[in-house]
Write an enzyme that holds these catalytic residues in place. Structure first.
Site, mmCIF file in Angstrom:
data_model
loop_
_atom_site.group_PDB
_atom_site.id
_atom_site.type_symbol
_atom_site.label_atom_id
_atom_site.label_comp_id
_atom_site.label_asym_id
_atom_site.label_seq_id
_atom_site.Cartn_x
_atom_site.Cartn_y
_atom_site.Cartn_z
ATOM 1 N N CYS A 342 0.780 -1.239 0.000
ATOM 2 C CA CYS A 342 0.000 0.000 0.000
ATOM 3 C C CYS A 342 0.813 1.291 0.000
ATOM 4 O O CYS A 342 0.492 2.194 -0.781
ATOM 5 C CB CYS A 342 -1.074 0.003 1.082
ATOM 6 N N ARG A 371 7.522 -10.807 5.228
ATOM 7 C CA ARG A 371 7.224 -10.565 6.637
ATOM 8 C C ARG A 371 7.994 -11.595 7.442
ATOM 9 O O ARG A 371 7.928 -12.781 7.144
ATOM 10 C CB ARG A 371 5.724 -10.703 6.924
ATOM 11 N N GLN A 389 0.459 -11.361 -2.907
ATOM 12 C CA GLN A 389 -0.998 -11.274 -2.801
ATOM 13 C C GLN A 389 -1.591 -10.827 -4.118
ATOM 14 O O GLN A 389 -0.926 -10.170 -4.911
ATOM 15 C CB GLN A 389 -1.377 -10.226 -1.747
ATOM 16 N N ASP A 391 -3.116 -8.297 -4.666
ATOM 17 C CA ASP A 391 -3.346 -7.093 -3.886
ATOM 18 C C ASP A 391 -3.811 -5.943 -4.780
ATOM 19 O O ASP A 391 -3.402 -5.844 -5.929
ATOM 20 C CB ASP A 391 -2.013 -6.700 -3.226
ATOM 21 N N HIS A 393 -5.369 -1.591 -4.365
ATOM 22 C CA HIS A 393 -5.881 -0.500 -3.543
ATOM 23 C C HIS A 393 -6.754 0.369 -4.406
ATOM 24 O O HIS A 393 -6.359 0.721 -5.516
ATOM 25 C CB HIS A 393 -4.723 0.287 -2.937
ATOM 26 N N LYS A 473 -12.877 -3.650 8.482
ATOM 27 C CA LYS A 473 -12.726 -4.490 7.290
ATOM 28 C C LYS A 473 -13.777 -5.584 7.233
ATOM 29 O O LYS A 473 -14.439 -5.895 8.220
ATOM 30 C CB LYS A 473 -11.335 -5.117 7.265
ATOM 31 N N HIS A 519 -8.258 -1.224 0.821
ATOM 32 C CA HIS A 519 -7.278 -2.296 0.626
ATOM 33 C C HIS A 519 -8.073 -3.557 0.356
ATOM 34 O O HIS A 519 -9.021 -3.840 1.086
ATOM 35 C CB HIS A 519 -6.455 -2.547 1.891
#
Length: 644
Positions: A342, A371, A389, A391, A393, A473, A519
């Site tokens: 992000c 991570r 991911q 992913d 945004h 979320k 997100h």
RNA sequence: GCCGCCGUAGCUCAGGGGUAGAGCACACCCUUGGUAAGGGUGGGGUCGAGUGUUCAAUUCACUCCGGCGGCACCA
């Protein structure tokens, strides 16, 4: 029973609607006995005006009463709860100075946590189970008492049960302190319980030993936990044990090795070596996702791996997660491998002036994130340190959140369906204790997300306190083929990060405004999602996902050249096929490719070569069909079609 | 990270103070067989790493690394 009604009687309404009268103070067990000896024997507990109670409970008022037997759903919970108590009693008998703590019912069974200097051995487990069976055959009566708080604390302290004393001390003042006794064993417990230990029966099994923190806090000392399972019938116990075997058979780590999909090794713990077949599967999923995202008007970007820590300080991640970030140093700067995409996406958003006309801007990235997960958390593909991911945004205005939420939910459900998941649970997660942003912002974010969710018409459950630190979320949980739940998708409303990283757009009125950031991910990480797919399908993927979709196998080498032509035709049609020309029997080849879970085997011998046909055998089927080559290619192409 | 268990051939596992074995897999030879294992021969191991005890350690002890089952964590 007398029909006369007076103040010494209570009227008891049974589930079938009939009313019987009893002397005030009659026990639930006596009511069961009055109904019939069979019921008296089967009775485990009672329900008085919808409250589950012991059979020994005295009934002082008119009430609706039903007798709980092993046939009722709540009986299983009682059974498991008693199993935990019998386990504790067994442990106390075997090791008198062991300390008992808590022993709750959990899914499929129960556990009990003990305070003990030495850990349990596997042999202890056997002995405890043996002793439990003895306690069951002793059929000890289980009785309930109400104790005074001070007395209870004193009592547990005097017998060396420090944990129990602590529990009593921490109970709210309003709580009635109830004690259950069975044989020599005295335990603090809310109840209710079965009338005697014999009612537990024999359909239980101690499963494993493990460590667990006292009160679930990692700063506390570690207790010794014993897990067990308990069921109403032998059949259910066996079925449960069979389900465990089934889960083991599907284990993605085992199938990943057997099917040559991936491996993980010491020198890169938590990171995946994707082998050819696993990477093929990965790429199929990735290109499918790219297409779906394009169809939903997303754009794709790529942002850097390493960022100066100042960016993470600005975004707020450093403060909360620096322990879990991999860092490096260069020229006196501390750099961190990105744990998420992000902040990078905000940097792209910030390039040049953005107008309200650019919104919603849906920015996707299949970026690799790192991570540093605690070593004990790593688990095959399910929990890794390097992952990608699906992913994205979405930068939008507050007004657009509704529409974006609706579109996202639709896209997500459609994608899950394509992968074979139809059972999806939605969870609404609101503000956690540790959070960024003030409560006014949270109020707004939560309300806006809830409104949007309500408009989708999807069912959802509340998951209080589980939101991200920057916003509320939705979590999307898949149920797999053997009933396990996997949280994959997520949709997070964020008013905080655009502020922190100073993202803005020019509104229709010419004024600079903050966008909302959404997100979102559907699969979650590719690694984990592939792990889930492997287990869901037990390695027998739908044809469109199978790394190898077809194998052409010859009967004798005489047919090699024809087999090569068949394989070429399959590959020209875009199928992922392999050819097996080995000097082995057809039995051997069929067996091997079946174990390899190849969806289709095309057998060719002299007959097929001569007639221009193939003998087609589907995975899981025993029959073959002989088809003209072009017909077979057409059929297989249809079967392998990627969902539209 | 914490508690426990485990680490022997590519895989599944046996063994045990005197430097190792099976099945499958692999290679070669024979066999050319019609839908879940054709036959023979052979190669392959610093027994996770290090330190210690011992005449001698893969075996015993300790430390570390990794795996497994939980716990805690999971932006």
């Amino acid at each position: 029973m007398s029909e006369a009604v007076n103040q010494n009687n209570v009227a008891i309404t049974l589930p079938d609607g009939t009313v019987r009268h009893f002397v005030t103070g009659v026990t639930a067990g006596e009511v069961a006995a009055d109904i019939g000896p069979g019921l008296a024997k089967a009775a485990l507990a009672a329900r008085i005006d919808d409250k589950l109670v012991d059979l020994s409970t005295r009934i002082e008022f008119n009430a609706a009463v039903s007798i709980v037997t092993v046939k009722d759903d709540e009986a299983l919970e009682l059974l498991r709860h008693d199993a935990a108590h019998v386990l504790a009693e067994a442990a106390k008998e075997l090791w008198p100075d062991i300390q008992v703590t808590i022993g709750p019912v959990i899914e499929n069974g129960f556990y009990y946590d003990f305070g003990r200097a030495d850990p349990f051995t596997p042999n202890d487990l056997v002995n405890m189970e043996q002793r439990m069976r003895e306690i069951v055959s002793r059929d000890e009566e289980i009785t309930r008492e109400v104790w005074n708080r001070e007395y209870a604390i004193e009592f547990f302290t005097s017998i060396g049960e420090q944990y129990k004393a602590e529990i009593v001390r921490d109970l709210p003042e309003s709580e009635v302190i109830t004690i259950y006794k069975q044989g020599e064993f005295v335990d603090l417990c809310r109840g209710p319980h079965l009338p005697s230990t014999g009612k537990l029966g024999s359909n239980f099994k101690l499963m494993k030993i493990a460590g667990a923190y006292w009160r679930g806090e990692s700063r506390n000392e570690m207790l010794q936990r014993v897990y067990g399972t308990a069921w109403a019938t032998e059949k259910e116990l066996k079925q449960y044990l069979h389900r465990l075997d089934e889960a083991e058979r599907r284990d993605h780590r085992r199938l990943g090795r057997e099917m040559d999909l991936f491996h993980i090794q010491e020198e890169a713990t938590g990171s995946v070596f994707w082998h050819v077949k696993g990477w093929t599967l990965y790429r199929v999923i990735e290109s499918y996702m790219r297409r779906r995202l394009e169809g939903a008007s997303y754009v794709e970007v790529r942002t850097p791996q390493l960022f100066d820590r100042v960016l993470w300080e600005k975004s707020g991640h450093w403060e909360k997660f620096c322990e879990h970030m991999f860092t490096s140093e260069s020229e006196e700067r501390v750099l961190a491998l990105k744990p998420m995409n992000c902040p990078g996406h905000v940097q792209i958003f910030r390039q040049g002036l953005k107008s309200y006309r650019d919104l919603p801007l849906r920015m996707a990235e299949f970026g690799c994130c790192h991570r540093n997960e605690p070593s004990g958390a790593l688990h095959g593909l399910m929990r890794v340190r390097a992952f990608v991911q699906d992913d994205a945004h979405i930068f939008c205005t507050e007004d657009q959140v509704n529409q974006e939420t609706a579109e996202f939910c639709e896209l997500l459900m459609s994608i899950y369906r394509d992968f074979g998941f139809t059972d999806v649970i939605v969870k609404f997660c609101d503000r956690p204790e540790m959070r960024a942003g003030d409560d006014v912002v949270w109020d707004r974010a939560e309300r806006s997300l809830k409104d949007a969710l309500d408009q989708t018409g999807l069912d959802y459950v509340a998951n209080p306190g589980e939101g991200a630190f920057y916003g509320p979320k939705l979590d999307f949980v898949l149920r797999d083929a053997i009933g396990r739940d996997w949280q994959c998708g997520t949709w997070q409303v964020d008013f905080v990060l655009p502020e922190r990283l100073d993202a803005s757009y020019v509104g229709a009125d010419g004024v600079k405004r903050r966008p909302v950031m959404l997100h979102r991910a559907i699969l979650g990480s590719f690694e984990r999602f592939i792990g889930i797919l492997i287990e869901h399908y037990a390695g027998r993927f739908p044809v469109w996902l199978a790394p190898i979709q077809a194998v052409v196998a010859t009967i004798t080498n005489e047919s090699d050249s024809y087999a090569l032509r068949v394989n070429e035709a399959l590959q020209e049609a875009g199928l992922r096929s392999e050819i097996d020309l080995r000097n082995e029997t057809i039995n051997y080849k069929v067996r091997e490719h079946t174990y390899a879970k190849i969806p289709m085997i095309l057998v060719v011998g002299a007959r097929e070569a001569e007639q221009g046909t193939v003998s087609l055998r589907w995975l899981g089927g025993k029959k073959q069909e002989v088809l003209a080559l072009d017909q077979a290619v057409a059929n297989l192409s249809d079967a392998a079609a990627v969902p539209a």
